[in-house]
Design a protein around this motif. Structure first.
Motif, mmCIF file in Angstrom:
data_model
loop_
_atom_site.group_PDB
_atom_site.id
_atom_site.type_symbol
_atom_site.label_atom_id
_atom_site.label_comp_id
_atom_site.label_asym_id
_atom_site.label_seq_id
_atom_site.Cartn_x
_atom_site.Cartn_y
_atom_site.Cartn_z
ATOM 1 N N ALA A 1 9.084 -35.794 -18.577
ATOM 2 C CA ALA A 1 9.376 -37.117 -19.483
ATOM 3 C C ALA A 1 10.794 -37.428 -19.572
ATOM 4 N N ARG A 2 11.731 -36.591 -19.326
ATOM 5 C CA ARG A 2 13.064 -36.854 -19.582
ATOM 6 C C ARG A 2 13.664 -37.508 -18.381
ATOM 7 N N PRO A 3 14.585 -38.486 -18.670
ATOM 8 C CA PRO A 3 15.390 -39.178 -17.395
ATOM 9 C C PRO A 3 16.274 -38.260 -16.973
ATOM 10 N N CYS A 4 16.847 -39.058 -15.710
ATOM 11 C CA CYS A 4 17.667 -38.126 -15.042
ATOM 12 C C CYS A 4 19.120 -38.283 -15.941
ATOM 13 N N VAL A 5 19.955 -36.893 -15.954
ATOM 14 C CA VAL A 5 20.920 -37.004 -16.668
ATOM 15 C C VAL A 5 22.093 -37.617 -16.019
ATOM 16 N N GLY B 1 14.677 -34.715 -15.779
ATOM 17 C CA GLY B 1 15.948 -34.338 -16.262
ATOM 18 C C GLY B 1 16.874 -34.446 -15.032
ATOM 19 N N LEU B 2 16.396 -34.552 -13.734
ATOM 20 C CA LEU B 2 17.195 -34.915 -12.569
ATOM 21 C C LEU B 2 16.210 -35.060 -11.272
#
Length: 445
Positions: free
Chosen positions: A244-248, A257-258
């Motif tokens: 669920a993390r967005p791209c850094v 995350g990526l």
């Protein structure tokens, strides 16, 4: 089950139960139910004449050959299906223990051994006997290959069963010894009764201990399974959170995350750095001990410019960004291969590789080898030397880039003056004294 199902239908044979295990019978060769006496046994069970079927199921002829008379007594299709399924399942299980080629032999030997254990007594229920006694494995110990105290893989007596028998025999001897020491005046019958009583009590005690041990092991395994379930849930939650993390770098939501494009771009940068290192080694630096960081930066800039030009050309052709990134990744991989080949070629032309080739050629000629073999050995030695030198130069390049810049160190006097100027812990240096005041103080003294 109806009464009609138990009775065989004369003149009918299943298609998969023909002799030889293939196809149906020809005209004039129809199988008929015969009434014979198997192995000297009367073909009547409980005074009832039993119809026999000679055909064996396809693929199980070798397995069921020892019990073909019992198979022939199975008069209804449902029982034959159950026996066929059980035999094929046991074959699959045995294939995982002794191999697919040995499994039919092992199962046939088991059936023959179990039938011989009847000691001439007739098998009243062939289906129940095959499913309950003939086909199942009976391991007398903890060994997976044990069957009736015989190793299925070797055909010899199972050593684990022998060990268990020796343990039980040792226990009996130990109990008898303790009884003879504690009660030496017992008669033979009383001695045997006392030994049996104590032996039964000892066996019961050990069985209780084993039961407690198994219960504890069951509880421990349940606890471990709960811990594993919690770990799996935590890992699943962590993976869901990571997904669920967005791209850094570009901020695309739910990218783990990526995102894929940024991940490929980062991998392309790393590959481009490797290509720059190979290019720095290939740039005529074979004979120098180290590669300056400036030359590496120049090689990196040259390769980055080449990749950037290719990317702009592909973008101008209307390709989407994902396709451009993929094309750049392939291009950089080609650049890495090209620069590595150039570095190896430069090192092969270097003096160290040539010297190693000459040394190996002299050794091979001293062994009186042919000239083609000498040249092949020399070329192989030069290639090995070039690969070793390339790895060494790459380490020097990376060490030169990663090592911090140290200030130049002077002579011994300068270093001592620097150390003397450093204050100690808790020390305050006095104010500097001018030379004129120092001379006046000395004169006054």
């Amino acid at each position: 089950m109806s009464g009609r199902e138990d009775r065989p239908e004369p003149g009918t044979v299943e298609a998969d139960e023909q002799v030889g295990g293939c196809g149906g019978p020809l005209r004039g060769e129809q199988h008929q139910d015969l009434i014979v006496e198997p192995r000297g046994q009367k073909s009547s069970v409980g005074g009832v004449r039993v119809l026999l079927r000679w055909s064996l199921p396809r693929g199980l002829e070798r397995v069921l050959a020892p019990v073909q008379w019992e198979w022939a007594r199975i008069g209804h299709a449902g029982g034959r299906r159950r026996v066929r399924a059980a035999a094929r399942a046991e074959l699959v299980r045995l294939a995982g223990i002794v191999g697919a080629e040995q499994a039919p032999v092992v199962l046939a030997e088991r059936l023959d051994r179990r039938l011989a254990a009847q000691f001439g007594q007739p098998v009243r229920d062939p289906i129940g006997w095959l499913l309950g006694r003939g086909l199942p494995q009976r391991a007398e110990c903890y060994a997976q290959e044990c069957d009736d105290r015989v190793r299925m893989d070797t055909g010899r007596v199972c050593p684990s069963c022998e060990l268990l028998v020796e343990d039980r025999r040792a226990l009996r001897h130990q109990v008898a010894r303790s009884v003879s020491e504690q009660l030496p005046v017992l008669e033979l019958e009383a001695f045997r009764a006392e030994v049996e009583r104590r032996l039964s009590r000892e066996v019961a005690r050990r069985a209780a201990e084993d039961a407690v041990r198994r219960e504890r092991a069951t509880v421990e395994r349940a606890r471990r399974e709960e811990a594993w379930a919690r770990q799996r849930e935590e890992q699943a939650a962590a993976q869901a959170e990571l997904a669920a993390r967005p791209c850094v770098e570009c901020g695309v939501p739910e990218a783990g995350g990526l995102c894929l494009i940024c991940s490929e771009t980062r991998t392309t940068r790393q590959a481009l750095e490797s290509a720059a290192e190979f290019a720095a080694v290939a740039a005529g630096l074979v004979d120098v001990p180290a590669v300056p960081a400036g030359l590496l930066s120049a090689c990196r800039a040259r390769l980055e410019a080449e990749a950037e030009q290719a990317g702009e050309r592909w973008r101008g052709q209307g390709l989407p960004e994902a396709a451009v990134v993929w094309q750049l990744r392939e291009l950089v991989d080609q650049l890495v291969a090209r620069e590595r080949a150039l570095a190896l070629e430069a090192l092969l032309r270097g003096p160290q590789a040539r010297a190693e080739a000459d040394r190996v050629a002299r050794i091979e000629r001293a062994r009186r080898r042919g000239e083609p073999e000498v040249l092949a050995a020399a070329d192989e030695a030069a290639r090995r030397c070039a690969h070793a030198l390339l790895a060494q130069r790459l380490d020097q390049v990376r060490a030169e880039v990663q090592a911090p810049v140290q200030p130049p160190v002077g002579g011994w006097r300068e270093r001592m003056s620097q150390y003397a100027a450093r204050p100690l812990e808790g020390e305050t240096l006095p104010a500097p004294v001018r030379p004129a005041r120092a001379r006046e103080a000395v004169s006054a003294a």
